[in-house]
Design an enzyme around this catalytic site. Structure first.
Site, short mmCIF file in Angstrom:
data_model
loop_
_atom_site.label_atom_id
_atom_site.label_comp_id
_atom_site.label_asym_id
_atom_site.label_seq_id
_atom_site.Cartn_x
_atom_site.Cartn_y
_atom_site.Cartn_z
N CYS A 130 -8.06 -14.46 -4.17
CA CYS A 130 -7.47 -15.05 -2.97
C CYS A 130 -8.29 -14.55 -1.77
O CYS A 130 -9.11 -13.63 -1.91
CB CYS A 130 -6.03 -14.60 -2.83
SG CYS A 130 -5.92 -12.80 -2.73
N GLU A 148 1.97 -2.90 -2.75
CA GLU A 148 2.34 -3.70 -1.56
C GLU A 148 3.77 -3.37 -1.11
O GLU A 148 4.03 -3.22 0.09
CB GLU A 148 2.22 -5.20 -1.88
CG GLU A 148 2.55 -6.06 -0.66
CD GLU A 148 2.53 -7.55 -0.97
OE1 GLU A 148 1.68 -8.00 -1.76
OE2 GLU A 148 3.40 -8.26 -0.41
N ASN A 203 0.47 -10.01 -10.20
CA ASN A 203 0.43 -11.45 -9.90
C ASN A 203 -0.02 -12.25 -11.12
O ASN A 203 0.46 -13.35 -11.36
CB ASN A 203 -0.40 -11.73 -8.64
CG ASN A 203 -1.89 -11.71 -8.87
OD1 ASN A 203 -2.46 -12.66 -9.37
ND2 ASN A 203 -2.53 -10.60 -8.52
S1 SF4 Z 1 -0.99 -11.49 0.31
FE1 SF4 Z 1 -1.97 -10.62 -1.48
S2 SF4 Z 1 -2.18 -12.37 -2.90
FE2 SF4 Z 1 -1.74 -13.20 -0.88
S3 SF4 Z 1 -3.71 -13.67 0.07
FE3 SF4 Z 1 -3.15 -11.60 0.70
S4 SF4 Z 1 -4.04 -10.22 -0.80
FE4 SF4 Z 1 -4.05 -12.27 -1.69
#
Ligand code: SF4
Length: 296
Positions: free
Chosen positions: A12, A125, A221
């Protein structure tokens, strides 16, 4: 045989950004870059970043002359404060989407809302979001683990979501929360790349005889992508790399759908696809021969 690769497969933008920063810094400031934990949940990427000279540490030690790279997952306030005190220069690679979650949670906390995080307990996170707050956040990891007793004591709450959660599961939990808490704010903070990946997975497993989900077993994920695909197609396999492919899976298969987690490099995905093609070549030549090994 048709192989369809999901358009959204792989890195991503948040992961790409963090990796680019790490690589640039390791060239401009060799030997000075430190990171708390793995940069992403993928063994190959971790190895490559280590090779480039970025040093992984478990805890902060005196950091004069060192640079601390904050990962895309983000971090709690204490990490920033302690790092500064210890002399580190901080380079922040927190994904903008994660930073948005921090801002929402901090703002709503300041307005008197109990913060509820729908996400995996102990995930980096989620730890980062928790660490941005002054009060204790309530973490709900699944529908099965809703803490009803605790909810009955909450008058107003604000819900944020770990960026890579499965929307369907989240909405089920939110429905319960709405019934339990009078004043409830819900912020759908699942990021756009995750949403696109999950949308594609509503179609691909149905359209293909077999589904491959590529990513590390440590990647939350990727695990969710696997769960979504598996629910729609029993012949769904979660593999870390081409080495995990089993020739027997291809028996009677005409179409294969492929997707990859947000921390899976394209090179790994391409190697898997190449390996399948090698298997097919061999299959048409001789059933007795094993599949060829594609190189990384
Ligand atoms: S929140 Fe996490 S999964 Fe979504 S774009 Fe950012 S790094 Fe990637």
């Amino acid at each position: 045989m048709k192989i369809t690769l999901a358009k959204s497969a792989g890195f991503c933008f948040g992961v790409k950004r963090a990796l680019n920063l790490a690589r640039k810094l390791s060239l401009s400031e060799p030997g000075k870059i430190y990171i708390l934990g793995d940069i992403v949940h993928n063994e190959l990427v971790v190895k490559q970043i280590k090779k480039s000279g970025v040093k992984k540490i478990k805890r902060l030690k005196p950091g004069m002359g060192r640079i601390l790279l904050i990962r895309a997952h983000g971090a709690g306030k204490k990490i920033y404060q302690t790092a500064k005190k210890l002399g580190y220069e901080i380079v922040d690679a927190t994904c903008p989407k994660v930073r948005q979650i921090h801002e929402i949670a901090r703002e709503d906390e300041a307005s008197g809302y109990q913060i509820i995080i729908i996400g995996d307990k102990k995930h980096d996170e989620v730890n980062g979001i928790v660490g941005q707050l002054n009060q204790k956040a309530l973490i709900i990891s699944s529908y099965k683990n809703i803490p009803y007793k605790k909810l009955s004591t909450i008058g107003k709450a604000s819900v944020v979501v770990q960026s890579t959660q499965n929307l369907e599961n989240v909405l089920k939990i939110v429905e319960v929360l709405k019934r339990q808490i009078k004043d409830l704010k819900f912020h759908n903070t699942i990021c756009q790349p995750t949403t696109v990946k999950q949308e594609e997975l509503k179609i691909l497993p149905r359209q293909n005889d077999l589904m491959l989900v590529i990513g590390s077993k440590t990647s939350a994920n990727t695990k969710r992508l696997y769960q979504i695909a598996k629910a729609l197609n029993k012949k769904t396999y979660w593999i870390n790399s081409a080495k995990d492919l089993k020739k027997g899976w291809l028996k009677g298969i005409e179409t294969i759908g492929v997707t990859a987690g947000a921390s899976t490099p394209d090179s790994v995905t391409q190697t898997v696809i190449q390996q399948i093609k090698n298997c097919l070549d061999f299959r048409s030549l001789s059933k007795k021969r094993a599949c060829g090994q594609a190189q990384h």
